[in-house]
Design a protein around this motif. Structure first.
Motif, short mmCIF file in Angstrom:
data_model
loop_
_atom_site.label_atom_id
_atom_site.label_comp_id
_atom_site.label_asym_id
_atom_site.label_seq_id
_atom_site.Cartn_x
_atom_site.Cartn_y
_atom_site.Cartn_z
N VAL A 22 1.00 -1.20 -0.07
CA VAL A 22 0.04 -0.07 -0.02
C VAL A 22 0.77 1.31 -0.10
CG1 VAL A 22 -1.80 1.30 1.32
CG2 VAL A 22 -2.04 -1.31 0.95
N ASN A 23 1.85 1.09 0.95
CA ASN A 23 2.77 2.44 0.94
C ASN A 23 3.56 2.62 -0.40
OD1 ASN A 23 2.23 2.85 3.50
ND2 ASN A 23 4.08 1.73 4.26
N LYS A 24 3.72 1.49 -1.17
CA LYS A 24 4.34 1.57 -2.42
C LYS A 24 3.64 2.09 -3.64
CE LYS A 24 7.60 1.28 -5.45
NZ LYS A 24 9.11 2.40 -5.31
N ALA A 25 2.23 1.98 -3.38
CA ALA A 25 1.41 2.28 -4.21
C ALA A 25 0.97 3.75 -4.22
CB ALA A 25 -0.04 1.56 -4.13
N LYS A 26 0.93 4.25 -2.89
CA LYS A 26 0.93 5.60 -2.48
C LYS A 26 2.13 6.39 -3.25
CE LYS A 26 -0.17 8.59 1.49
NZ LYS A 26 0.84 9.51 1.26
N GLU A 27 3.29 5.75 -2.85
CA GLU A 27 4.19 6.66 -3.23
C GLU A 27 4.34 6.74 -4.71
OE1 GLU A 27 8.96 5.17 -4.02
OE2 GLU A 27 8.14 4.95 -1.95
N ILE A 28 3.95 5.62 -5.68
CA ILE A 28 3.92 5.90 -7.21
C ILE A 28 2.88 6.79 -7.43
CG2 ILE A 28 3.11 4.80 -9.30
CD1 ILE A 28 4.56 1.94 -7.85
N ILE A 29 1.58 6.74 -6.87
CA ILE A 29 0.67 7.71 -7.24
C ILE A 29 1.09 9.29 -6.99
CG2 ILE A 29 -1.61 8.63 -6.53
CD1 ILE A 29 -2.03 5.35 -5.97
N GLU A 30 1.80 9.29 -5.82
CA GLU A 30 2.09 10.78 -5.43
C GLU A 30 3.28 11.33 -6.09
OE1 GLU A 30 2.97 10.45 -1.13
OE2 GLU A 30 0.62 11.01 -0.73
N SER A 31 4.15 10.46 -6.72
CA SER A 31 5.04 10.85 -7.80
C SER A 31 4.76 11.33 -8.87
CB SER A 31 6.08 9.67 -7.94
OG SER A 31 5.51 8.88 -9.15
N GLY A 32 3.57 11.22 -9.42
CA GLY A 32 3.06 11.65 -10.65
C GLY A 32 3.42 10.73 -11.84
N GLU A 33 4.19 9.80 -11.47
CA GLU A 33 4.68 8.62 -12.68
C GLU A 33 3.39 8.55 -13.55
OE1 GLU A 33 6.55 4.19 -12.63
OE2 GLU A 33 7.06 5.65 -10.88
N LEU A 34 2.20 8.19 -12.66
CA LEU A 34 1.14 7.59 -13.55
C LEU A 34 0.50 8.99 -14.06
CD1 LEU A 34 0.05 5.00 -10.96
CD2 LEU A 34 1.04 4.70 -13.01
N GLY A 35 0.86 10.11 -14.28
CA GLY A 35 -0.24 11.37 -14.64
C GLY A 35 -1.14 11.77 -13.58
N LYS A 36 -1.98 12.42 -13.88
CA LYS A 36 -2.81 12.85 -13.04
C LYS A 36 -3.93 11.99 -12.88
CE LYS A 36 -5.96 16.67 -11.75
NZ LYS A 36 -6.71 17.86 -12.08
N LEU A 37 -4.18 11.42 -11.64
CA LEU A 37 -5.42 10.42 -11.61
C LEU A 37 -6.42 11.02 -11.30
CD1 LEU A 37 -3.73 7.16 -9.56
CD2 LEU A 37 -3.75 7.65 -12.05
N THR A 38 -7.60 10.51 -11.90
CA THR A 38 -9.07 11.23 -11.80
C THR A 38 -9.79 10.06 -11.30
OG1 THR A 38 -9.59 10.81 -14.17
CG2 THR A 38 -8.78 13.14 -13.47
N VAL A 39 -9.74 8.80 -11.48
CA VAL A 39 -10.65 7.82 -10.86
C VAL A 39 -9.61 6.76 -10.97
CG1 VAL A 39 -12.13 6.19 -11.60
CG2 VAL A 39 -12.50 8.54 -12.30
N SER A 40 -9.93 5.84 -9.67
CA SER A 40 -9.00 4.72 -9.41
C SER A 40 -10.00 3.67 -9.00
CB SER A 40 -7.84 4.94 -8.51
OG SER A 40 -8.32 5.29 -7.32
N SER A 41 -9.48 2.59 -9.09
CA SER A 41 -10.20 1.05 -8.44
C SER A 41 -9.10 0.05 -7.83
CB SER A 41 -11.05 0.54 -9.19
OG SER A 41 -11.44 -0.63 -8.75
N PHE A 42 -9.22 0.00 -6.65
CA PHE A 42 -8.17 -0.74 -6.17
C PHE A 42 -9.12 -2.03 -5.38
CE2 PHE A 42 -6.29 3.13 -6.06
CZ PHE A 42 -4.85 3.04 -6.42
N HIS A 43 -8.29 -3.43 -5.93
CA HIS A 43 -8.89 -4.63 -5.09
C HIS A 43 -7.82 -5.07 -4.58
CE1 HIS A 43 -12.37 -4.65 -7.54
NE2 HIS A 43 -11.54 -4.07 -8.58
N TYR A 44 -7.97 -5.63 -3.35
CA TYR A 44 -7.01 -6.46 -2.22
C TYR A 44 -7.53 -7.72 -1.90
CZ TYR A 44 -4.17 -7.42 1.83
OH TYR A 44 -3.32 -8.28 2.63
N MET A 45 -6.75 -8.63 -2.47
CA MET A 45 -7.23 -10.07 -2.36
C MET A 45 -6.01 -10.94 -1.45
SD MET A 45 -9.04 -10.89 -5.88
CE MET A 45 -7.70 -10.40 -6.94
N ILE A 46 -6.50 -11.50 -0.68
CA ILE A 46 -5.67 -12.42 0.20
C ILE A 46 -6.19 -13.82 0.47
CG2 ILE A 46 -6.39 -11.48 2.36
CD1 ILE A 46 -3.44 -11.66 3.17
N TYR A 47 -5.43 -14.98 0.38
CA TYR A 47 -6.09 -16.26 0.69
C TYR A 47 -5.96 -16.18 1.99
CZ TYR A 47 -6.20 -21.01 1.01
OH TYR A 47 -6.40 -22.65 1.47
N LYS A 48 -7.16 -16.79 2.79
CA LYS A 48 -7.00 -17.21 4.23
C LYS A 48 -7.39 -18.62 4.17
CE LYS A 48 -8.21 -12.64 5.86
NZ LYS A 48 -9.02 -11.82 6.56
#
Length: 167
Positions: A132-158
Motif C-alpha cells: 500500500v505504501n509503495k502504491a501511494k508513493e507511485i501515485i504521489e510521484s506523478g509517474e502515472l499522470g494525474k489520476l482522476t479515477v481509481s479502483s483498487f482490489h485487495y485479495m488475500i488467501y485465508k
C-alpha cells in the motif's frame, strides 16, 4: 535517559485476529500483555500460554486488571458494546474494523468517546502494508499522470482454519 513503563494492554477476543494482536503485544517492548478475555472458554489455553489471567467477562477483566488499553477483536456486532465498557472505565480501546455494523451507532460512539475524552482507535493495519505504501508513493510521484479515477482490489488467501473459530 529514563525508561518508560510499558503500556498495559488487554486483548478481548482470542480468535484469529485476537491471537495476532496477542503476539504483537508480547513482541512489543513498550507494551505489556496483562489479560485476555473471550466468551469462549477454549481461549483459556491462549491466556495460559501467554502467562496472563483469563476472563470470560471483559467488564470484569477491566475492573479487576485495570489495563490502560484494550484491543477489541470480538465478532463485529460485539465491538461497540465492549468498547463502551472500556470508555466508561477511561480505558483506551483499539477496535478491530469495522467499528460497527451500524453507521449511526458508530457515529454516536465516536461522539461518546470524544465527550469522555478517551481516544478511540480503529484497527486499519493495511494502512501500513508495504504494498500500500509503495502504491501511494507511485501515485504521489506523478509517474502515472494525474489520476482522476481509481479502483483498487485487495485479495488475500485465508486458509479454512482462519474461519474455523467458535464464536
Amino acid at each position: 535517559m529514563s525508561e518508560l513503563n510499558p503500556v498495559r494492554i488487554a486483548v478481548i477476543g482470542a480468535g484469529a485476529m485476537g491471537r495476532n494482536h496477542i503476539r504483537f503485544v508480547t513482541e512489543e517492548p513498550e507494551a505489556e500483555l496483562v489479560a485476555i478475555a473471550d466468551a469462549f472458554e477454549g481461549a483459556r489455553a491462549t491466556a495460559e500460554a501467554a502467562g496472563v489471567p483469563f476472563y470470560t467477562d471483559p467488564a470484569q477483566m477491566m475492573d479487576e486488571v485495570k489495563p490502560e488499553a484494550v484491543i477489541i477483536a470480538t465478532p463485529n456486532d460485539l465491538h461497540l458494546g465492549v468498547a463502551r465498557e472500556a470508555i466508561k472505565r477511561n480505558i483506551v480501546p483499539l477496535v478491530e474494523k469495522p467499528i460497527s455494523n451500524d453507521l449511526e451507532d458508530a457515529q454516536a460512539f465516536a461522539a461518546e468517546g470524544e465527550t469522555a475524552g478517551v481516544p478511540v482507535l480503529v484497527g486499519q493495519h493495511r494502512r501500513h502494508n508495504p504494498f500500500v505504501n509503495k502504491a501511494k508513493e507511485i501515485i504521489e510521484s506523478g509517474e502515472l499522470g494525474k489520476l482522476t479515477v481509481s479502483s483498487f482490489h485487495y485479495m488475500i488467501y485465508k486458509n479454512d482454519e482462519y474461519f474455523d473459530v467458535e464464536w
